[in-house]
Design a protein around this motif. Sequence first.
Motif, mmCIF file in Angstrom:
data_model
loop_
_atom_site.group_PDB
_atom_site.id
_atom_site.type_symbol
_atom_site.label_atom_id
_atom_site.label_comp_id
_atom_site.label_asym_id
_atom_site.label_seq_id
_atom_site.Cartn_x
_atom_site.Cartn_y
_atom_site.Cartn_z
ATOM 1 N N ASP A 178 0.791 -9.571 14.835
ATOM 2 C CA ASP A 178 1.881 -8.965 15.597
ATOM 3 C C ASP A 178 2.775 -8.101 14.706
ATOM 4 O OD1 ASP A 178 0.920 -10.230 17.851
ATOM 5 O OD2 ASP A 178 2.456 -11.810 17.841
ATOM 6 N N ALA A 179 3.093 -8.588 13.515
ATOM 7 C CA ALA A 179 3.917 -7.822 12.577
ATOM 8 C C ALA A 179 3.199 -6.542 12.156
ATOM 9 C CB ALA A 179 4.257 -8.664 11.355
ATOM 10 N N TYR A 180 1.897 -6.658 11.904
ATOM 11 C CA TYR A 180 1.113 -5.480 11.520
ATOM 12 C C TYR A 180 1.139 -4.439 12.633
ATOM 13 C CZ TYR A 180 -2.889 -2.446 10.979
ATOM 14 O OH TYR A 180 -3.695 -1.339 10.916
ATOM 15 N N ARG A 181 0.871 -4.851 13.846
ATOM 16 C CA ARG A 181 0.825 -3.904 14.969
ATOM 17 C C ARG A 181 2.172 -3.196 15.158
ATOM 18 N NH1 ARG A 181 -2.677 -7.316 19.430
ATOM 19 N NH2 ARG A 181 -4.684 -7.001 18.420
ATOM 20 N N LYS A 182 3.246 -3.963 15.090
ATOM 21 C CA LYS A 182 4.576 -3.397 15.264
ATOM 22 C C LYS A 182 4.874 -2.357 14.183
ATOM 23 C CE LYS A 182 9.428 -4.737 15.232
ATOM 24 N NZ LYS A 182 10.363 -5.852 15.041
ATOM 25 N N SER A 214 6.531 -9.630 2.327
ATOM 26 C CA SER A 214 7.753 -8.861 2.572
ATOM 27 C C SER A 214 7.445 -7.490 3.164
ATOM 28 C CB SER A 214 8.593 -8.740 1.305
ATOM 29 O OG SER A 214 7.907 -8.015 0.321
ATOM 30 N N VAL A 215 6.307 -6.909 2.823
ATOM 31 C CA VAL A 215 5.908 -5.637 3.419
ATOM 32 C C VAL A 215 5.815 -5.782 4.940
ATOM 33 C CG1 VAL A 215 3.984 -3.998 3.663
ATOM 34 C CG2 VAL A 215 4.714 -4.728 1.399
ATOM 35 N N ILE A 271 1.341 -1.160 4.543
ATOM 36 C CA ILE A 271 1.175 -2.065 5.681
ATOM 37 C C ILE A 271 -0.295 -2.400 5.875
ATOM 38 C CG2 ILE A 271 1.395 -2.210 8.200
ATOM 39 C CD1 ILE A 271 3.968 -0.391 7.779
ATOM 40 N N GLN A 272 -1.165 -1.403 5.816
ATOM 41 C CA GLN A 272 -2.599 -1.636 5.966
ATOM 42 C C GLN A 272 -3.141 -2.517 4.846
ATOM 43 O OE1 GLN A 272 -4.083 2.469 6.340
ATOM 44 N NE2 GLN A 272 -4.896 1.810 8.316
ATOM 45 N N GLU A 273 -2.713 -2.269 3.630
ATOM 46 C CA GLU A 273 -3.170 -3.053 2.487
ATOM 47 C C GLU A 273 -2.736 -4.513 2.621
ATOM 48 O OE1 GLU A 273 -2.573 -3.168 -2.365
ATOM 49 O OE2 GLU A 273 -2.020 -1.371 -1.259
#
Length: 90
Positions: free
Chosen positions: A25-29, A10-11, A56-58
């Motif tokens: 892709d979700a992380y980069r955005k 969910s994060v 987000i990083q975790e």
Amino acid sequence: MSDTGACYYSVLGLHKQASASEIRDAYRKLALKWHPDRWMKDPTAAGEANRRFQQIQEAYSVLSDAAKRTVYDAGLLSLLADDDDEVSFC
């Protein structure tokens, strides 16, 4: 898991069946959106941006690693954690 107990999926705004490319892709955005350097001019939002960026990083560090993701999905990540943080799963 993050200090807030949020589910890693969910994060990142993903479902559990997300592919590696969807995770990336979700992380980069989200990393671009919440990077603390973007929020430096707004000190009131900078703290929130820093907190979200860390979440987000975790989440990405666990979900992008196949072995860690398997352990997380099985609900066993808390057994491997070095600290005593409360871990919740989605």
